[in-house]
Design a protein around this motif. Structure first.
Motif, PDB file in Angstrom:
ATOM      1  N   ILE A   1       0.836  -1.204   0.000  1.00 33.00           N
ATOM      2  CA  ILE A   1       0.000   0.000   0.000  1.00 33.00           C
ATOM      3  C   ILE A   1       0.869   1.251   0.000  1.00 33.00           C
ATOM      4  CG2 ILE A   1      -1.651   1.322   1.378  1.00 33.00           C
ATOM      5  CD1 ILE A   1      -2.871  -1.326   2.246  1.00 33.00           C
ATOM      6  N   ARG A   2       1.948   1.217   0.782  1.00 33.50           N
ATOM      7  CA  ARG A   2       2.842   2.379   0.827  1.00 33.50           C
ATOM      8  C   ARG A   2       3.419   2.694  -0.548  1.00 33.50           C
ATOM      9  NH1 ARG A   2       7.922   4.037   0.922  1.00 33.50           N
ATOM     10  NH2 ARG A   2       8.830   1.970   0.618  1.00 33.50           N
ATOM     11  N   LEU A   3       3.923   1.663  -1.236  1.00 36.55           N
ATOM     12  CA  LEU A   3       4.529   1.871  -2.550  1.00 36.55           C
ATOM     13  C   LEU A   3       3.480   2.262  -3.589  1.00 36.55           C
ATOM     14  CD1 LEU A   3       7.073  -1.104  -2.584  1.00 36.55           C
ATOM     15  CD2 LEU A   3       7.569   1.326  -2.227  1.00 36.55           C
ATOM     16  N   THR A   4       2.289   1.690  -3.463  1.00 36.63           N
ATOM     17  CA  THR A   4       1.231   1.997  -4.426  1.00 36.63           C
ATOM     18  C   THR A   4       0.824   3.459  -4.371  1.00 36.63           C
ATOM     19  OG1 THR A   4       0.374  -0.263  -4.331  1.00 36.63           O
ATOM     20  CG2 THR A   4      -1.134   1.441  -5.110  1.00 36.63           C
ATOM     21  N   LEU A   5       0.676   3.987  -3.149  1.00 34.94           N
ATOM     22  CA  LEU A   5       0.214   5.362  -2.982  1.00 34.94           C
ATOM     23  C   LEU A   5       1.352   6.341  -2.706  1.00 34.94           C
ATOM     24  CD1 LEU A   5      -2.996   4.679  -0.856  1.00 34.94           C
ATOM     25  CD2 LEU A   5      -2.807   4.997  -3.328  1.00 34.94           C
TER      26      LEU A   5
ATOM     27  N   LEU B   1      16.005   9.337   0.117  1.00 43.20           N
ATOM     28  CA  LEU B   1      16.264   8.520  -1.066  1.00 43.20           C
ATOM     29  C   LEU B   1      14.974   7.951  -1.650  1.00 43.20           C
ATOM     30  CD1 LEU B   1      18.424   7.295  -2.927  1.00 43.20           C
ATOM     31  CD2 LEU B   1      18.586   5.369  -1.328  1.00 43.20           C
ATOM     32  N   ASN B   2      13.994   7.660  -0.803  1.00 42.15           N
ATOM     33  CA  ASN B   2      12.730   7.103  -1.310  1.00 42.15           C
ATOM     34  C   ASN B   2      12.066   8.036  -2.326  1.00 42.15           C
ATOM     35  OD1 ASN B   2      12.812   4.740   0.171  1.00 42.15           O
ATOM     36  ND2 ASN B   2      11.716   5.594   1.918  1.00 42.15           N
ATOM     37  N   TYR B   3      12.167   9.336  -2.070  1.00 33.24           N
ATOM     38  CA  TYR B   3      11.584  10.320  -3.001  1.00 33.24           C
ATOM     39  C   TYR B   3      12.306  10.276  -4.345  1.00 33.24           C
ATOM     40  CZ  TYR B   3      10.629  14.880  -5.088  1.00 33.24           C
ATOM     41  OH  TYR B   3      10.292  15.880  -5.959  1.00 33.24           O
TER      42      TYR B   3
ATOM     43  N   GLY C   1       7.938   6.285   3.924  1.00 30.65           N
ATOM     44  CA  GLY C   1       8.495   5.038   4.451  1.00 30.65           C
ATOM     45  C   GLY C   1       9.615   5.302   5.427  1.00 30.65           C
ATOM     46  N   CYS C   2       9.804   6.557   5.797  1.00 29.44           N
ATOM     47  CA  CYS C   2      10.875   6.945   6.714  1.00 29.44           C
ATOM     48  C   CYS C   2      10.311   7.110   8.127  1.00 29.44           C
ATOM     49  CB  CYS C   2      11.524   8.248   6.250  1.00 29.44           C
ATOM     50  SG  CYS C   2      10.337   9.616   6.126  1.00 29.44           S
ATOM     51  N   HIS C   3      11.141   7.636   9.019  1.00 28.54           N
ATOM     52  CA  HIS C   3      10.721   7.800  10.415  1.00 28.54           C
ATOM     53  C   HIS C   3      10.381   9.248  10.742  1.00 28.54           C
ATOM     54  CE1 HIS C   3      11.743   3.684  11.384  1.00 28.54           C
ATOM     55  NE2 HIS C   3      12.915   3.855  10.803  1.00 28.54           N
ATOM     56  N   LYS C   4      10.206  10.072   9.732  1.00 30.81           N
ATOM     57  CA  LYS C   4       9.855  11.463   9.985  1.00 30.81           C
ATOM     58  C   LYS C   4       8.433  11.570  10.529  1.00 30.81           C
ATOM     59  CE  LYS C   4      12.941  13.339   6.450  1.00 30.81           C
ATOM     60  NZ  LYS C   4      13.050  14.071   5.172  1.00 30.81           N
ATOM     61  N   GLN C   5       8.228  12.594  11.373  1.00 30.98           N
ATOM     62  CA  GLN C   5       6.906  12.832  11.948  1.00 30.98           C
ATOM     63  C   GLN C   5       6.345  14.127  11.383  1.00 30.98           C
ATOM     64  OE1 GLN C   5       6.748  12.586  16.225  1.00 30.98           O
ATOM     65  NE2 GLN C   5       8.116  10.817  16.302  1.00 30.98           N
TER      66      GLN C   5
END
Length: 476
Positions: free
Chosen positions: A146-150, A170-172, A154-158
């Protein structure tokens, strides 16, 4: 109590349903059983012991005394037996090593920036819970899909705390996140995406796809081609997710198929989970080959479903078990659903049971090979040290911070495997400076003082001690 006294007590029991609790000389519970007629069942243990299997004879030899609890019905006895086994974890009952329930996914849309998290069980906190799922790995796969689809974080930022504080991760740059930590991303846009995630968790991926398609066409009409392309990619991901059925693959199976297989030394209880005709997941437990396979499967089946917090619509079994109807009634009482327990004789269902049994046999065979290798290694170690093959090994090590806060650890291996439930930590007392020899002497001495006192967790004597250090340590 002597053997004759045990036999006399057993013969004095009533012809009533109930539970019997066997205890050793330290008053530790070593076996819990259920009986339709207590007198008949319990007295069998103290009749002709030559007819017992080796495991039963060993268990009977350890019985010092026993207690019974008379129940109002067989059903009440079944409930009580399951409760006592879970409470005492008796040595001679076949037990599941892992009795954790299936995990759920939690989403609270009342939060400003809601996130999907994995939890062990639902709570009455106003959040939405989805599942249960077939295991932590499957649940993580669903969450990641679901995370990858939308393109969710996926990081630990709040959020909103970390918005605009750093450059996107890097995910971006790998196009796996929409960059929600950037200031040009609004809270309303994030919440709209999380609403789509909620629909995916419900299995409504077609509705999400239609919504994205409408947004994509609207963006194209407004000549916002970059946005339209981004929505197109997300639409393709959602449609692919629906085709693969990754979300529904983790949810409750409508059919469980139980298999049993055994080798000369090991046995395996396996459960294959099916939904819509598709195999979703497998759970299994390998244990020493039992004296009675029907009793073993019956015991493990009860523990398995009572610890999972959920029951399927149908359970296919390799053979009939005792108290099957009572167990189905118990599950209905616990979960509001009465599964159908069935032993197929022909057709596709029989082939599913054969598949489950094949899986169980292969797991038992695989572990048997490893056990044999471990046994050979322990035998070789025993020969090198001129002792019998060690079954229980304990190792000790000392640690400190610049001579202060001295602590020690004890690690235990049983039959060549870590026994983490027996791991211990010690705080070294009475020493003001670093002295490894005195510290080791104190810790090992305390370990055996606990053993002589019969303290819980120390009541098994080791066959081999491994001490970090040199010859001087061993002499000390």
């Amino acid at each position: 109590m002597t053997f004759d006294e045990l036999k006399e007590k057993a013969l004095s029991l009533p012809y009533a349903p109930g539970v019997y609790i066997m205890r050793d000389k330290t008053d530790k519970v070593i076996y819990v059983g259920k009986a339709k007629k207590l007198k008949n069942r319990v007295s069998q243990y103290f009749q002709d012991t030559a007819s017992h299997t080796p495991k039963t004879r060993l268990m009977v030899s350890k019985i010092h005394h026993f207690d019974v609890i008379v129940a109002a019905s067989e059903f009440e006895a079944l409930v009580l037996e399951c409760s006592l086994i879970k409470r005492y974890m008796p040595k001679y009952n076949i037990l599941l090593k892992d009795d954790k329930g299936y995990p759920y996914l939690r989403l609270n849309m009342k939060d400003i920036y809601p996130v999907i998290t994995m939890v062990s069980k639902p709570a009455d906190d106003g959040a939405d819970y989805y599942g249960p799922y077939g295991g932590r790995a499957v649940t993580h796969d669903v969450m990641e899909a679901i995370r990858l689809t939308l393109k969710l974080p996926g990081c630990h930022k709040q959020f909103p705390r970390d918005i605009g504080k750093e450059r996107p991760c890097l995910n971006y740059h790998m196009n796996q996140c929409a960059g929600w930590c950037q200031e040009n991303k609004s809270c309303a846009e994030y919440r709209e995406t999380m609403l789509q995630a909620r629909e995916l968790l419900k299995g409504n991926y077609k509705a999400v796809a239609e919504q994205l398609r409408g947004q994509m066409l609207a963006a194209s009409d407004n000549l916002e081609f970059e946005l339209a392309a981004s929505l197109r990619d997300r639409l393709n991901a959602v449609e692919n997710l629906g085709q693969k059925q990754l979300v529904t693959a983790g949810t409750l199976a409508d059919t469980d198929v139980v298999g049993y297989g055994e080798t000369e030394a090991k046995a395996c209880f396996a459960v294959l989970h099916f939904s819509g005709g598709n195999l979703l997941d497998k759970d299994y437990e390998v244990f020493s080959r039992p004296d009675d396979k029907r009793e073993a499967v019956s015991s493990l089946l009860k523990q398995f479903y009572l610890s999972r917090g959920i029951a399927p619509k149908r359970v296919l079994l390799p053979f009939a078990i005792d108290d099957g109807e009572l167990f189905a009634e118990l599950l209905e009482q616990q979960y509001g659903r009465r599964p159908k327990l069935h032993v197929p004789q022909r057709g596709d269902n029989l082939r599913l049971v054969e598949l489950a049994c094949k899986n169980a046999f292969e797991e038992a065979e695989r572990v048997t090979g490893r056990e044999e290798r471990v046994s050979a290694t322990l035998t070789l170690l025993g020969k090198m040290l001129a002792i019998p093959a060690p079954k229980r090994m304990e190792s000790f090590d000392i640690s400190n911070i610049s001579g202060t806060d001295i602590v020690a650890s004890m690690v235990v291996f049983q039959e060549g495997k870590p026994k983490k439930s027996d791991y211990k930590r010690f705080k070294v007392e009475g020493l003001t400076d670093q002295d490894d020899y005195a510290s080791m002497r104190q810790v090992v001495t305390r370990r055996f003082v606990h053993y002589k006192a019969g303290d819980k967790g120390f009541d098994e004597a080791p066959d081999l001690l491994l001490i970090d250090g040199g010859v001087t340590h061993a002499k000390v």
